[in-house]
Design an enzyme around this catalytic site. Structure first.
Site, PDB file in Angstrom:
ATOM      1  CE  LYS A 161      -3.654   2.164   2.731  1.00 52.03           C
ATOM      2  NZ  LYS A 161      -4.597   1.921   3.833  1.00 52.03           N
TER       3      LYS A 161
ATOM      4  CE  LYS B  84      -6.154   1.812  -0.385  1.00 56.16           C
ATOM      5  NZ  LYS B  84      -6.576   1.807   0.979  1.00 56.16           N
TER       6      LYS B  84
HETATM    7  C1  PBG Z   1      -7.082   3.002   5.574  1.00 53.24           C
HETATM    8  C2  PBG Z   1      -7.600   2.882   4.208  1.00 53.24           C
HETATM    9  C3  PBG Z   1      -7.506   3.855   3.223  1.00 53.24           C
HETATM   10  C4  PBG Z   1      -8.134   3.351   2.090  1.00 53.24           C
HETATM   11  C5  PBG Z   1      -8.594   2.069   2.397  1.00 53.24           C
HETATM   12  N1  PBG Z   1      -8.216   1.794   3.721  1.00 53.24           N
HETATM   13  C6  PBG Z   1      -7.001   5.238   3.275  1.00 53.24           C
HETATM   14  C7  PBG Z   1      -5.657   5.600   3.702  1.00 53.24           C
HETATM   15  O1  PBG Z   1      -4.770   4.778   3.856  1.00 53.24           O
HETATM   16  O2  PBG Z   1      -5.484   6.786   3.913  1.00 53.24           O
HETATM   17  C8  PBG Z   1      -8.238   4.098   0.808  1.00 53.24           C
HETATM   18  C9  PBG Z   1      -9.258   3.652  -0.134  1.00 53.24           C
HETATM   19  C10 PBG Z   1      -9.566   4.603  -1.208  1.00 53.24           C
HETATM   20  O3  PBG Z   1      -8.937   5.667  -1.378  1.00 53.24           O
HETATM   21  O4  PBG Z   1     -10.487   4.291  -1.950  1.00 53.24           O
HETATM   22  N2  PBG Z   1      -7.457   2.022   6.418  1.00 53.24           N
END
Ligand code: PBG
Length: 324
Positions: A195, A248
């Site tokens: 991520k 992601k």
């Molecule tokens: C955090 C989380 C995030 C997303 C999914 N889980 C945001 C972040 O890390 O700030 C982002 C998903 C999206 O932008 O669609 N638990």
């Protein structure tokens, strides 16, 4: 007539031959739909930066889940947005927490829909970081025991799969140990293994109300410049027992999806995040692009890059278009 040894257009002449040589396919079952759950009744509160997406109270979420099931999507992933946030994120593992209640109610109403829960603290902490803060930094090891507690509480509520998204070192191992100790050996872990610290999460932070009050997430999410490190993260999560690995965001990281497909033998997921959704929606609403065409092409692109499953806010629309 040109003397050509090979004419690729021969295999493009009719829909029938194009269908026979098609290499990748997009199916509704490949798609996972994210849902944001808020306390209350009869609530559908639109997320301004994500047209078509709303925060839903449990009763409304049940309707959307039934619809998702009827459309044949692979599953849904739930995010909870509690009324009450504190430094320890204690609502996240509360027996009557928002997500625990939602899981219970949705399972009862739509028992065959595959339910996934995002496991993270950022929606539950008042500072909105993904863990316990010590001297302004997220403390990795203290956070692990909370993540374990959250995952077990979702399992107690009846979840089918958990998806830790906080990028803490050891999160998969701790959650696995916690689940197994309570007999939940059959609940898979889909790890947000890779991520990145991405600007594409902007609209999600409106939806989940989790913009950090100070600092950013670069102390735990990955540097967008790094590719080798992604494989290292994936290998580590496999050793810790991850069943499915996620990349992601999606669109700017298709090379990483392909790396993962080539280097590991685990199913691969990709998260087509909020900012990617907002870009397409905004352009489509202006009449600048064709929404259905661009969305289906993008989702197929994830499959071609090597993804088995795609988490996307377009899931319900795409499933409908695929039927038609
Ligand atoms: C955090 C989380 C995030 C997303 C999914 N889980 C945001 C972040 O890390 O700030 C982002 C998903 C999206 O932008 O669609 N638990």
């Amino acid at each position: 007539m040109a003397d050509l040894p090979f004419r690729p257009r021969r295999l493009r002449t009719t829909p029938a031959i194009r269908a026979m040589v098609r290499e990748n396919h997009l199916r509704a079952v490949d798609l996972i739909y994210p849902i944001f759950i808020v306390p209350g009744q009869q609530i559908r509160k639109p997320v301004v930066s994500m047209p078509g997406v709303s925060q839903l109270s449990i009763d409304q979420a049940i309707e959307v889940c039934q619809h998702a099931y009827d459309l044949g999507v692979g599953g849904v992933i739930l995010f909870g947005i509690p009324d009450h946030k504190d430094a320890a994120g204690s609502e996240s593992f509360a027996e009557q927490g928002i997500l625990q209640q939602a899981i219970h109610a949705i399972k009862a109403a739509v028992p065959d829909l595959y339910l996934i829960a995002d496991v993270c603290m950022c929606e539950y902490t008042d500072h909105a970081h993904c863990g316990i803060l010590v001297d302004g930094q997220v403390d990795n090891d203290r956070t692990l025991s909370v993540l374990q507690r959250i995952a077990v509480s979702y399992a107690d509520a009846g979840i089918d799969m958990v998806a830790p998204s906080g990028m803490m070192d050891g999160m998969v191992r701790h959650i696995r140990l916690g689940l197994d100790a309570k007999g939940y050996t059959q609940i898979p872990i889909m790890s947000y293994a890779i991520k990145y610290a991405s600007a594409f999460y902007g609209p999600f932070r409106d939806a989940a109300e989790n913009t950090p009050s100070s600092g950013d997430r670069r102390g735990y999410q990955m540097d967008p410049a790094n590719r080798r490190e992604a494989i290292k993260e994936a290998e580590q999560d496999i050793l810790e027992g991850a069943d499915i690995l996620m990349v992601k965001p999606g669109l700017p990281y298709l090379d990483i999806v392909r790396d993962l497909r080539n280097h590991t033998n685990r199913p691969t997921a990709v998260y087509n995040v909020s900012g990617e959704y907002a870009m397409i929606k905004a352009a489509a609403m202006n009449g600048w692009i064709d929404e259905q065409g661009t969305v289906l092409e993008m989702l197929l692109g994830f499959k071609r890059a090597g993804a088995d499953m795609i988490l996307t806010y377009h899931a319900l629309d795409a499933a409908r278009w695929l039927q038609g």
